[in-house]
Motif scaffolding. Structure first.
Motif, PDB file in Angstrom:
ATOM      1  N   ALA A 147       0.826  -1.209   0.000  1.00  0.00           N
ATOM      2  CA  ALA A 147       0.000   0.000   0.000  1.00  0.00           C
ATOM      3  C   ALA A 147       0.854   1.250   0.000  1.00  0.00           C
ATOM      4  O   ALA A 147       0.551   2.240  -0.684  1.00  0.00           O
ATOM      5  N   ARG A 148       1.954   1.231   0.739  1.00  0.00           N
ATOM      6  CA  ARG A 148       2.843   2.401   0.782  1.00  0.00           C
ATOM      7  C   ARG A 148       3.493   2.648  -0.579  1.00  0.00           C
ATOM      8  O   ARG A 148       3.583   3.789  -1.032  1.00  0.00           O
ATOM      9  N   ARG A 149       3.925   1.588  -1.235  1.00  0.00           N
ATOM     10  CA  ARG A 149       4.512   1.757  -2.569  1.00  0.00           C
ATOM     11  C   ARG A 149       3.476   2.282  -3.559  1.00  0.00           C
ATOM     12  O   ARG A 149       3.784   3.118  -4.413  1.00  0.00           O
ATOM     13  N   GLY A 150       2.254   1.776  -3.451  1.00  0.00           N
ATOM     14  CA  GLY A 150       1.218   2.286  -4.345  1.00  0.00           C
ATOM     15  C   GLY A 150       0.929   3.755  -4.110  1.00  0.00           C
ATOM     16  O   GLY A 150       0.720   4.520  -5.063  1.00  0.00           O
ATOM     17  N   LEU A 151       0.932   4.165  -2.841  1.00  0.00           N
ATOM     18  CA  LEU A 151       0.705   5.572  -2.532  1.00  0.00           C
ATOM     19  C   LEU A 151       1.826   6.447  -3.072  1.00  0.00           C
ATOM     20  O   LEU A 151       1.578   7.513  -3.650  1.00  0.00           O
ATOM     21  N   ALA A 154       1.432   6.755  -6.774  1.00  0.00           N
ATOM     22  CA  ALA A 154       0.344   7.661  -7.135  1.00  0.00           C
ATOM     23  C   ALA A 154       0.738   9.110  -6.929  1.00  0.00           C
ATOM     24  O   ALA A 154       0.451   9.978  -7.775  1.00  0.00           O
ATOM     25  N   LEU A 155       1.429   9.395  -5.813  1.00  0.00           N
ATOM     26  CA  LEU A 155       1.869  10.765  -5.573  1.00  0.00           C
ATOM     27  C   LEU A 155       2.897  11.206  -6.606  1.00  0.00           C
ATOM     28  O   LEU A 155       2.891  12.355  -7.064  1.00  0.00           O
ATOM     29  N   THR A 156       3.793  10.286  -6.987  1.00  0.00           N
ATOM     30  CA  THR A 156       4.792  10.619  -8.005  1.00  0.00           C
ATOM     31  C   THR A 156       4.126  10.914  -9.346  1.00  0.00           C
ATOM     32  O   THR A 156       4.478  11.880 -10.039  1.00  0.00           O
ATOM     33  N   GLU A 157       3.152  10.061  -9.718  1.00  0.00           N
ATOM     34  CA  GLU A 157       2.447  10.287 -10.983  1.00  0.00           C
ATOM     35  C   GLU A 157       1.681  11.601 -10.958  1.00  0.00           C
ATOM     36  O   GLU A 157       1.632  12.330 -11.952  1.00  0.00           O
ATOM     37  N   ARG A 158       1.095  11.932  -9.794  1.00  0.00           N
ATOM     38  CA  ARG A 158       0.370  13.190  -9.687  1.00  0.00           C
ATOM     39  C   ARG A 158       1.310  14.379  -9.806  1.00  0.00           C
ATOM     40  O   ARG A 158       0.985  15.378 -10.458  1.00  0.00           O
ATOM     41  N   ALA A 159       2.493  14.263  -9.186  1.00  0.00           N
ATOM     42  CA  ALA A 159       3.468  15.354  -9.283  1.00  0.00           C
ATOM     43  C   ALA A 159       3.956  15.526 -10.716  1.00  0.00           C
ATOM     44  O   ALA A 159       4.104  16.653 -11.210  1.00  0.00           O
ATOM     45  N   GLU A 160       4.207  14.403 -11.413  1.00  0.00           N
ATOM     46  CA  GLU A 160       4.641  14.495 -12.806  1.00  0.00           C
ATOM     47  C   GLU A 160       3.550  15.099 -13.678  1.00  0.00           C
ATOM     48  O   GLU A 160       3.835  15.891 -14.593  1.00  0.00           O
ATOM     49  N   ARG A 161       2.290  14.716 -13.413  1.00  0.00           N
ATOM     50  CA  ARG A 161       1.193  15.282 -14.185  1.00  0.00           C
ATOM     51  C   ARG A 161       1.057  16.779 -13.939  1.00  0.00           C
ATOM     52  O   ARG A 161       0.835  17.566 -14.876  1.00  0.00           O
ATOM     53  N   ALA A 162       1.231  17.185 -12.679  1.00  0.00           N
ATOM     54  CA  ALA A 162       1.180  18.617 -12.379  1.00  0.00           C
ATOM     55  C   ALA A 162       2.326  19.358 -13.057  1.00  0.00           C
ATOM     56  O   ALA A 162       2.145  20.486 -13.554  1.00  0.00           O
ATOM     57  N   GLU A 163       3.492  18.724 -13.114  1.00  0.00           N
ATOM     58  CA  GLU A 163       4.624  19.362 -13.793  1.00  0.00           C
ATOM     59  C   GLU A 163       4.366  19.501 -15.286  1.00  0.00           C
ATOM     60  O   GLU A 163       4.684  20.533 -15.887  1.00  0.00           O
ATOM     61  N   ARG A 164       3.766  18.448 -15.879  1.00  0.00           N
ATOM     62  CA  ARG A 164       3.441  18.544 -17.302  1.00  0.00           C
ATOM     63  C   ARG A 164       2.401  19.628 -17.560  1.00  0.00           C
ATOM     64  O   ARG A 164       2.498  20.377 -18.543  1.00  0.00           O
TER      65      ARG A 164
END
Length: 398
Positions: A147-151, A154-164
Motif C-alpha cells: 500500500a505504501r509503494r502504491g501511494l 500515485a503521488l509521483t504520478e500526480r506530481a509528474e502530471r502537475a509538472e506537465r
C-alpha cells in the motif's frame, strides 16, 4: 536470506537425527529436502511471487497430512508442538503481497497458510498465537509495504502530471507573448522600414545624379530585403509550426540547392561593396544540402561578416565552405584590424550574435567554435550535417 534458511534447516535436521538416534527413520532427511526445495524457490519471489507462495502452501498441506497419514515422514514432531508450515512460508507470503499486490490468489493462499499455522481446530493458545505471529504478521507487513509503494507511485504520478500541466501552461503563455511581440514588431518596425523604402524609391525617381539614384536603389533593395526577413521572423513568432518552412530558403523563397553558393557569394559581394576585403573558397557539391542546413550556413556567414565589419575594420577575410557527402564545413577567418574602431558601430546590437549562432547550429546537430587567432584576428568554425539530426526542433528554438 535463502542461505540463512538453508543453514537453519540443516541444523534442525541434524538435531532431529541426534534426537532420534537408535531409530531407523528417513523422516528428517525427507522433511529437510522438502524444506530446502521451498527455500530455494524463494529466489524467484520477485519475478514469480504467487508461484512461490503456492509452493509454500502445498508444502504446508503435505506436512499437515503427513502428521496423520505418515507420522515422522515430513514432521518429526507429531505431538502438536511443531509448526506445520515451511520456514520459508512467511517470506513467501510477504513477497507475494508486496510484488503481486492484493490478488485474489495471493490472499487465498496466504489465508490457507495462516490457517495451517494457527490450527484453530486444536484450540491451543500457544499454537494459535505462534502461528499468527509466524504467518499473519509478515502478511500484514507485506500488505502495508504494498500500500505504501502504491501511494508513493500515485503521488509521483500526480506530481509528474502537475509538472506537465505547468509546462503546458508556460508554453501557452509563451505562445501568447510571442503573438503579442509579433504584433508589436509588425506595428512599429515594419511601418518605419516601409517608410524608408518608399522614401528611397522616391529619391531614386527624383534625383538628378546617377550615383544618388544608384545609392537610393541600393537602399530601397536593402529595405525590401529587411522587410522580407522581418516578415519571416514575424511568421515564426506567430506560428512556430511554420518555422521549418520559413527556415528553408536563403532569401524567403524555395531555392534549389545550387543557389546556396549564390547566397554565400551574395554575402561576400555585399561586404566587398562596403570596402571589406573578402575572398570566398568553395569545394564540393552543395546539391545534397538540406534547406535547413543551407539557411543555417547562410546565417552563420552573414553574422560572421557583420561582426568583421563592426569589430575588425581594415582586416581581410577568408570565407571557406567545403561541401561533403553528409556535412558542410564552414570557416570564416579574418586578420587583425588595421583601421581605427568605430565605437558607435561596434557598440550597436545586442551582443549575443555568436551565442545565438551556437544555439542555431546545435539545434540542427552541428558544432560551432569561435575565438581569437594568434595573429590578432578572429575565426569562426562550424560543421553542419547535410540533414538535421533527430534532435532538431525547428529554428524557432534558436
Amino acid at each position: 536470506m535463502v542461505g540463512v534458511l538453508v543453514v537453519l534447516l540443516v541444523c534442525g535436521a541434524l538435531w532431529n537425527c541426534y534426537r532420534n538416534e537408535g531409530h531407523r527413520t528417513v523422516g528428517p532427511w525427507v522433511g529437510l529436502g522438502l524444506q530446502m526445495v521451498v527455500t530455494l524457490a524463494l529466489m524467484a519471489r520477485r519475478t514469480r511471487p504467487v508461484a512461490v507462495l503456492g509452493a509454500s502452501t502445498a508444502a504446508a498441506v503435505l506436512m499437515s497430512l503427513s502428521v496423520w497419514l505418515a507420522p515422522g515422514l515430513l514432521m518429526t514432531s507429531v505431538d502438536g508442538a511443531g509448526m506445520w508450515v515451511p520456514l520459508a512460508a512467511p517470506f513467501a507470503a510477504y513477497s507475494a503481497l508486496v510484488y503481486a499486490g492484493r490478488m485474489r490468489m495471493s490472499l487465498v493462499l496466504t489465508g490457507a497458510l495462516v490457517t495451517v499455522a494457527a490450527r484453530p481446530w486444536e484450540l491451543s493458545f500457544a499454537v494459535t498465537a505462534s502461528g499468527l505471529v509466524l504467518m499473519a504478521v509478515p502478511a500484514l507487513l507485506g500488505m502495508y509495504v504494498a500500500a505504501r509503494r502504491g501511494l508513493i507511485a500515485a503521488l509521483t504520478e500526480r506530481a509528474e502530471r502537475a509538472e506537465r500541466e505547468q509546462y503546458l501552461l508556460a508554453e501557452q503563455a509563451r505562445a501568447e507573448e510571442r503573438v503579442r511581440l509579433a504584433g508589436e514588431m509588425h506595428d512599429v518596425v515594419t511601418h518605419q522600414v516601409s517608410l524608408m523604402v518608399l522614401q528611397a524609391g522616391a529619391l531614386r525617381v527624383t534625383a538628378q545624379d546617377e550615383r544618388v539614384r544608384g545609392a537610393a536603389e541600393e537602399l530601397r533593395a536593402a529595405g525590401c530585403q529587411a522587410l522580407e526577413e522581418l516578415r519571416d521572423l514575424v511568421g515564426v513568432l506567430r506560428s512556430p509550426e511554420s518555422a521549418v518552412r520559413i527556415a528553408g530558403g536563403l532569401c524567403g523563397g524555395e531555392e534549389t540547392m545550387n543557389e546556396v553558393a549564390w547566397g554565400l557569394a551574395g554575402l561576400v559581394e555585399e561586404s566587398r561593396s562596403v570596402g571589406v576585403d573578402v575572398r570566398l573558397r568553395e569545394s564540393g557539391d552543395c546539391s545534397g544540402l538540406s534547406v535547413v542546413a543551407a539557411r543555417t550556413a547562410y546565417r552563420l556567414v552573414q553574422e560572421a561578416l557583420t561582426n568583421v565589419r563592426k569589430h575588425a575594420p581594415g582586416s581581410s577575410v577568408v570565407v571557406e565552405a567545403r561541401y561533403e557527402v553528409d556535412r558542410v564545413r564552414l570557416w570564416v577567418r579574418n586578420t587583425a584590424p588595421t583601421e581605427p574602431l568605430d565605437t558607435e558601430l561596434a557598440s550597436s546590437g545586442s551582443g549575443s550574435g555568436l551565442k545565438g549562432l551556437r544555439q542555431r547550429v546545435e539545434l540542427v546537430g552541428g558544432t560551432f567554435e569561435f575565438g581569437p587567432r594568434p595573429d590578432g584576428g578572429f575565426q569562426v568554425d562550424s560543421v553542419l550535417p547535410a540533414e538535421p539530426t533527430d534532435g532538431y526542433r525547428g529554428p524557432h528554438g534558436a
